[in-house]
Design a protein around this motif. Structure first.
Motif, PDB file in Angstrom:
ATOM      1  N   SER A 145       0.818  -1.206   0.000  1.00 26.86           N
ATOM      2  CA  SER A 145       0.000   0.000   0.000  1.00 26.86           C
ATOM      3  C   SER A 145       0.854   1.259   0.000  1.00 26.86           C
ATOM      4  O   SER A 145       0.602   2.204  -0.764  1.00 26.86           O
ATOM      5  N   LEU A 146       1.865   1.287   0.843  1.00 27.84           N
ATOM      6  CA  LEU A 146       2.679   2.492   0.982  1.00 27.84           C
ATOM      7  C   LEU A 146       3.529   2.747  -0.249  1.00 27.84           C
ATOM      8  O   LEU A 146       3.575   3.867  -0.766  1.00 27.84           O
ATOM      9  N   TRP A 147       4.213   1.723  -0.731  1.00 28.75           N
ATOM     10  CA  TRP A 147       5.124   1.935  -1.853  1.00 28.75           C
ATOM     11  C   TRP A 147       4.378   2.141  -3.161  1.00 28.75           C
ATOM     12  O   TRP A 147       4.871   2.866  -4.053  1.00 28.75           O
ATOM     13  N   SER A 148       3.235   1.529  -3.328  1.00 26.32           N
ATOM     14  CA  SER A 148       2.441   1.828  -4.523  1.00 26.32           C
ATOM     15  C   SER A 148       1.990   3.278  -4.521  1.00 26.32           C
ATOM     16  O   SER A 148       1.992   3.946  -5.578  1.00 26.32           O
ATOM     17  N   LEU A 149       1.637   3.797  -3.344  1.00 24.74           N
ATOM     18  CA  LEU A 149       1.243   5.204  -3.246  1.00 24.74           C
ATOM     19  C   LEU A 149       2.441   6.118  -3.488  1.00 24.74           C
ATOM     20  O   LEU A 149       2.341   7.111  -4.225  1.00 24.74           O
ATOM     21  N   ARG A 150       3.581   5.797  -2.889  1.00 26.75           N
ATOM     22  CA  ARG A 150       4.764   6.646  -3.063  1.00 26.75           C
ATOM     23  C   ARG A 150       5.265   6.647  -4.491  1.00 26.75           C
ATOM     24  O   ARG A 150       5.603   7.705  -5.051  1.00 26.75           O
ATOM     25  N   ILE A 151       5.332   5.471  -5.092  1.00 26.88           N
ATOM     26  CA  ILE A 151       5.853   5.385  -6.465  1.00 26.88           C
ATOM     27  C   ILE A 151       4.908   6.086  -7.441  1.00 26.88           C
ATOM     28  O   ILE A 151       5.350   6.834  -8.329  1.00 26.88           O
ATOM     29  N   SER A 152       3.609   5.854  -7.290  1.00 26.71           N
ATOM     30  CA  SER A 152       2.660   6.516  -8.189  1.00 26.71           C
ATOM     31  C   SER A 152       2.684   8.029  -8.008  1.00 26.71           C
ATOM     32  O   SER A 152       2.601   8.787  -8.989  1.00 26.71           O
ATOM     33  N   ALA A 153       2.814   8.495  -6.758  1.00 30.94           N
ATOM     34  CA  ALA A 153       2.903   9.935  -6.517  1.00 30.94           C
ATOM     35  C   ALA A 153       4.181  10.519  -7.128  1.00 30.94           C
ATOM     36  O   ALA A 153       4.178  11.635  -7.665  1.00 30.94           O
ATOM     37  N   PHE A 154       5.265   9.760  -7.052  1.00 30.62           N
ATOM     38  CA  PHE A 154       6.517  10.229  -7.664  1.00 30.62           C
ATOM     39  C   PHE A 154       6.388  10.287  -9.183  1.00 30.62           C
ATOM     40  O   PHE A 154       6.922  11.213  -9.829  1.00 30.62           O
ATOM     41  N   VAL A 155       5.696   9.325  -9.774  1.00 37.32           N
ATOM     42  CA  VAL A 155       5.478   9.343 -11.225  1.00 37.32           C
ATOM     43  C   VAL A 155       4.657  10.561 -11.620  1.00 37.32           C
ATOM     44  O   VAL A 155       4.971  11.259 -12.609  1.00 37.32           O
ATOM     45  N   VAL A 156       3.597  10.844 -10.866  1.00 36.18           N
ATOM     46  CA  VAL A 156       2.777  12.022 -11.153  1.00 36.18           C
ATOM     47  C   VAL A 156       3.613  13.288 -11.009  1.00 36.18           C
ATOM     48  O   VAL A 156       3.513  14.217 -11.829  1.00 36.18           O
ATOM     49  N   TRP A 157       4.440  13.329  -9.959  1.00 35.61           N
ATOM     50  CA  TRP A 157       5.317  14.493  -9.785  1.00 35.61           C
ATOM     51  C   TRP A 157       6.267  14.642 -10.971  1.00 35.61           C
ATOM     52  O   TRP A 157       6.479  15.757 -11.473  1.00 35.61           O
ATOM     53  N   GLY A 158       6.851  13.545 -11.427  1.00 34.40           N
ATOM     54  CA  GLY A 158       7.788  13.620 -12.539  1.00 34.40           C
ATOM     55  C   GLY A 158       7.141  14.098 -13.826  1.00 34.40           C
ATOM     56  O   GLY A 158       7.705  14.934 -14.551  1.00 34.40           O
ATOM     57  N   VAL A 159       5.949  13.583 -14.125  1.00 37.82           N
ATOM     58  CA  VAL A 159       5.256  13.994 -15.352  1.00 37.82           C
ATOM     59  C   VAL A 159       4.890  15.469 -15.303  1.00 37.82           C
ATOM     60  O   VAL A 159       5.132  16.234 -16.266  1.00 37.82           O
ATOM     61  N   SER A 160       4.310  15.896 -14.188  1.00 37.69           N
ATOM     62  CA  SER A 160       3.910  17.304 -14.088  1.00 37.69           C
ATOM     63  C   SER A 160       5.126  18.229 -14.033  1.00 37.69           C
ATOM     64  O   SER A 160       5.080  19.346 -14.586  1.00 37.69           O
ATOM     65  N   PHE A 161       6.206  17.784 -13.416  1.00 35.51           N
ATOM     66  CA  PHE A 161       7.431  18.589 -13.403  1.00 35.51           C
ATOM     67  C   PHE A 161       7.962  18.774 -14.820  1.00 35.51           C
ATOM     68  O   PHE A 161       8.363  19.890 -15.212  1.00 35.51           O
ATOM     69  N   PHE A 162       7.963  17.707 -15.594  1.00 35.76           N
ATOM     70  CA  PHE A 162       8.456  17.815 -16.971  1.00 35.76           C
ATOM     71  C   PHE A 162       7.572  18.735 -17.801  1.00 35.76           C
ATOM     72  O   PHE A 162       8.072  19.566 -18.586  1.00 35.76           O
ATOM     73  N   VAL A 163       6.257  18.611 -17.665  1.00 39.23           N
ATOM     74  CA  VAL A 163       5.350  19.475 -18.421  1.00 39.23           C
ATOM     75  C   VAL A 163       5.584  20.931 -18.054  1.00 39.23           C
ATOM     76  O   VAL A 163       5.609  21.828 -18.930  1.00 39.23           O
ATOM     77  N   ALA A 164       5.783  21.205 -16.764  1.00 35.71           N
ATOM     78  CA  ALA A 164       5.974  22.589 -16.328  1.00 35.71           C
ATOM     79  C   ALA A 164       7.286  23.171 -16.834  1.00 35.71           C
ATOM     80  O   ALA A 164       7.314  24.272 -17.406  1.00 35.71           O
ATOM     81  N   ILE A 165       8.381  22.450 -16.619  1.00 35.75           N
ATOM     82  CA  ILE A 165       9.676  23.002 -17.020  1.00 35.75           C
ATOM     83  C   ILE A 165       9.798  23.070 -18.538  1.00 35.75           C
ATOM     84  O   ILE A 165      10.437  23.992 -19.099  1.00 35.75           O
ATOM     85  N   ALA A 166       9.166  22.117 -19.244  1.00 36.82           N
ATOM     86  CA  ALA A 166       9.184  22.183 -20.703  1.00 36.82           C
ATOM     87  C   ALA A 166       8.368  23.365 -21.210  1.00 36.82           C
ATOM     88  O   ALA A 166       8.731  24.012 -22.210  1.00 36.82           O
TER      89      ALA A 166
END
Length: 437
Positions: A145-166
């Motif tokens: 439960s914890l790592w699925s939440l952390r990994i998915s949240a990190f993926v969302v952070w990475g995608v949105s970070f890339f969209v913003a900086i791009a």
């Protein structure tokens, strides 16, 4: 300026968001009205009212996290704590970006803003995931439960970070003049997550909970979120002009977001209850018998002669008596030779007078027959059930019930002498013997 989907012109024209200096034109989009600045030691601080709310939000987040961590057995404790950790990071970044501590013209400002956008998308994703914790698709608090939440949240952070900086720097066909991708991840995605969370929690409350008052926490949270967004995106300039530039819509937006987060905490705290049987305190309780009440006719030599299993029962029974029975001072004596058969042993003192009404032969007979009862009737839960089981076995062997009971338990006089003249009978004990085995 009319609102247009995919465009920040009307939004940034009302409220001073951190992304506005990086969108629209090379100079950014300037709001129509913004709050006054404050000079502190030669440093100009922008948005002083909003910065004050950011500091309050950090303090409140710390208090809420401490309370969440204290509820050791609450459902979804670690999952909801991650939500507040990310919120604290967002407030800290907003404190630097809104106040102008990181200048908008500095080269690192787009990167900090992109990190800020990534955390905004992550916190709404975490909120959405916490909405399904109560349905127990995966057991809360487990690594899955914890790592699925952390990994998915990190993926969302990475995608949105890339969209913003791009979008800010014009990478990979993204452009700050047409920030459609940033509009979706920063404005549309959070609204979708909030809507799904609210619907899931309403279903959870209606189907599984008896208390309907927690729906009020959900409605208040949605109300604060909506009011903050409307004031920022529609009435920021009106508010700013009305109060002569002392505050603007960003102040109310940050305040309403704090209240919404507090409603999330209030709702979670209302639907989760501490299981006191398994609760763990910050300081472990030390169980110690400082003074034991034992009759004077119970010598330590006789206790030492008992088999270990019967000795456990005698120790626990005597301890329970000391906590529930008020005895005259004549029967209250310290017990130093009585040791509990656990890893933590406490020593006390006992009187050494020999019993007047129990001979050594009778004592040995009692100490050897009583363990047989404990071994033969482990399936019984109450003393009377044990008696019935013993009687049935005795009848099957061809002996009388009364004779077998006397052989196993001894006479009534022997039982009262064994546990003392304090109104407690070994035969009529109401506590389950299985607890002491």
């Amino acid at each position: 300026m009319a609102f247009k989907f995919g465009s920040f012109d009307s939004i940034c024209g009302q409220g001073a968001l951190p992304v506005c200096p990086l969108l629209g034109t090379s100079q950014g989009i300037e709001p129509g009205c913004y709050s006054r600045n404050v000079d502190l030691g030669g440093t100009i601080i922008f948005q002083p009212g909003a910065c004050f709310i950011h500091i309050i939000a950090l303090i409140m987040t710390l208090i809420m996290v401490l309370h969440i961590r204290s509820k050791y057995t609450a459902v979804g404790r670690k999952e909801i704590a991650l939500f507040f950790y990310v919120y604290a990071v967002i407030e800290l970044l907003c404190l630097f970006l809104d106040s102008g501590i990181i200048p908008t013209a500095h080269v690192v400002y787009p990167w900090f803003t992109a990190v800020h956008v990534g955390f905004i998308c992550s916190i709404f994703w975490i909120l959405l995931a916490n909405g399904f914790v109560g349905f127990q698709f995966a057991e809360d608090g487990t690594p899955m439960s914890l790592w699925s939440l952390r990994i998915s949240a990190f993926v969302v952070w990475g995608v949105s970070f890339f969209v913003a900086i791009a979008t800010f720097n014009g990478y990979a066909s993204f452009s700050y003049t047409k920030p459609m991708g940033l509009f979706i991840v920063l404005l549309v995605f959070p609204i979708v997550c909030v809507a799904i969370y609210v619907v899931s929690q309403l279903i959870l409350v209606i189907r599984t909970l008896d208390d309907r008052w927690v729906i009020g926490d959900i409605l208040f949270g949605v109300g604060f979120f909506t009011v903050g967004a409307v004031v920022l995106f529609a009435f920021s300039v009106t508010v700013c002009d009305a109060v002569e530039h002392y505050i603007d819509g960003l102040f109310f937006f940050v305040l309403c977001m704090l209240l919404s987060v507090m409603m999330v905490y209030k709702y979670w705290d209302s639907i989760t209850k501490e299981d006191l049987e398994f609760a763990v305190g910050d300081k472990g309780a030390v169980w110690e018998v400082k003074e034991c009440v034992v009759p004077s006719s119970f010598p330590p030599s006789r206790l030492a002669s008992l088999p270990p299993r019967l000795r456990v029962f005698e120790v626990v029974a005597l301890y329970l008596l000391t906590r529930s029975v008020s005895l005259p001072p004549s029967l209250s004596v310290p017990c130093s030779h009585l040791r509990t058969p656990t890893s933590r042993r406490r020593t006390t003192s006992l009187r050494t007078e020999e019993p007047e009404d129990l001979s050594s032969e009778e004592w040995e007979e009692t100490s050897t027959t009583a363990p047989n009862l404990l071994e033969e009737t482990t399936e019984a839960t109450l003393p009377r059930d044990r008696v019935k089981a013993t009687e049935a076995r005795a009848a099957s062997k061809g002996s009388t019930t009364r004779t077998h009971r006397r052989e196993v338990f001894g006479t009534k006089k022997e039982r009262e002498s064994l546990l003392g003249r304090i109104g407690f009978s070994f035969f009529d004990a109401s506590l389950p013997l299985s607890f002491f085995l």
